[in-house]
Scaffold this active site. Structure first.
Site: not given
Length: 309
Positions: A142, A235, A237
């Site tokens: 990001c 993202h 994660e």
């Protein structure tokens, strides 16, 4: 891949409750194999939450991964206890003479801040220059993607008028690429950013290969041909509730945010969101560890000359 962390790190118990295989240092010391050394430069304010998210994705493979956490911002944290930072994080001076198999640079909530106004911008530049000679493969996430494109390719900061927030569909461009091996033709992943990554910009001003795009034509996943650097603009994660936390935080701050796209069931913020990107995130990080790190890193990290036949 069992991740190897200090016994006392809070993520150990958190991830074990999720049935994630975590190997503490005391147990790992009894196995006579060389673990992969992965350094995580954690730029997020809520560092413990971010640790849990990335360690979850690094944990699912038969090899050991020795995790080291790095901080470069010496200012007092408002979101992470000083004791935690002192116990589990190293400073750049502690590791600058070492080599690592992998480096992950996380995102940061700096989408509307000019690069030169970022308090630790000189340290970011220092780490990225250092990584060229000391790290086999670096993965940027990001905001770190935007920072790296500026430092490594001279691309000015590209900012959207409105924040991109939600879970978006993507499609792969190179189904036989190593980093997308096993991906579905289309897949979902979260985004939460002001940064703008038009695919045309990446193609015109870099030699990076775009491996996956959003349906709107933004670059999502791209990498150098030598596997030394890889970029993911979203993202993968994130937990199921991370976007919700950001949304309600902005509501309370009076920012009148848009409801995250394709996230809450029936677009109702009172509904409990579901994770629709977990498999993608796991496969992305497994592929990076295997094909971009393990397959090309030298056994002896004193000899850094990674190549891929």
């Amino acid at each position: 891949m069992p991740i190897r962390v200090l016994d006392e790190l809070p993520a150990v118990n958190f991830l074990r409750e999720e049935n994630v295989f975590v190997m503490t240092t005391s147990r790992a010391s009894g196995q006579e194999i060389r673990p992969l050394k992965v350094l995580i430069l954690n730029l997020m304010p809520k560092k413990i939450e971010t640790e849990n998210q990335f360690l979850r994705l690094l944990s699912n493979s038969p090899l050991q991964v020795d995790i080291q956490l790095l901080r470069i911002d010496a200012r007092e944290s408002r979101n992470t206890p000083a004791e935690h930072l002192n116990n589990f994080y190293c400073n750049f001076d502690d590791i600058c003479d070492q080599n690592f198999d992998g480096l992950i640079v996380t995102g940061a909530p700096l989408g509307l801040v000019e690069f030169n106004d970022v308090a630790y911008w000189p340290q970011i530049r220092q780490v990225l220059e250092w990584a060229k000679d000391h790290v086999t493969s670096t993965l940027f996430v990001c905001w770190a993607v935007q920072a790296a494109l500026n430092i490594l390719y001279g691309i000015p900061k590209q900012t959207r008028t409105d924040k991109l927030s939600g879970v978006y569909e993507h499609h792969i461009l190179h189904p036989h690429a190593l980093l997308t091996r096993g991906f579905d033709d289309s897949f979902l992943a979260p985004h939460s950013r002001y940064a703008d990554f038009p695919a045309a910009l990446i193609r015109d001003y870099t030699d990076l290969e775009i491996l996956a795009e959003t349906e709107e034509g933004d670059a999502y996943l791209f990498a150098s041909k030598d596997k030394r650097i890889a970029f993911v603009t979203g993202h993968p994660e994130y937990d199921a509730h991370t976007l919700a936390g950001e949304y309600f935080r902005d509501v309370e701050a009076g920012l009148n945010p848009e409801i995250p796209y394709n996230y809450f069931p029936k677009n109702d913020p009172q509904s409990i969101p579901r994770t629709t990107w977990r498999s993608h995130g796991n496969l992305l990080f497994t592929n990076w560890l295997n094909y971009y790190v393990y397959q090309i890193t030298p056994y002896d990290l004193r000899h850094m000359n990674p190549t891929l036949d």
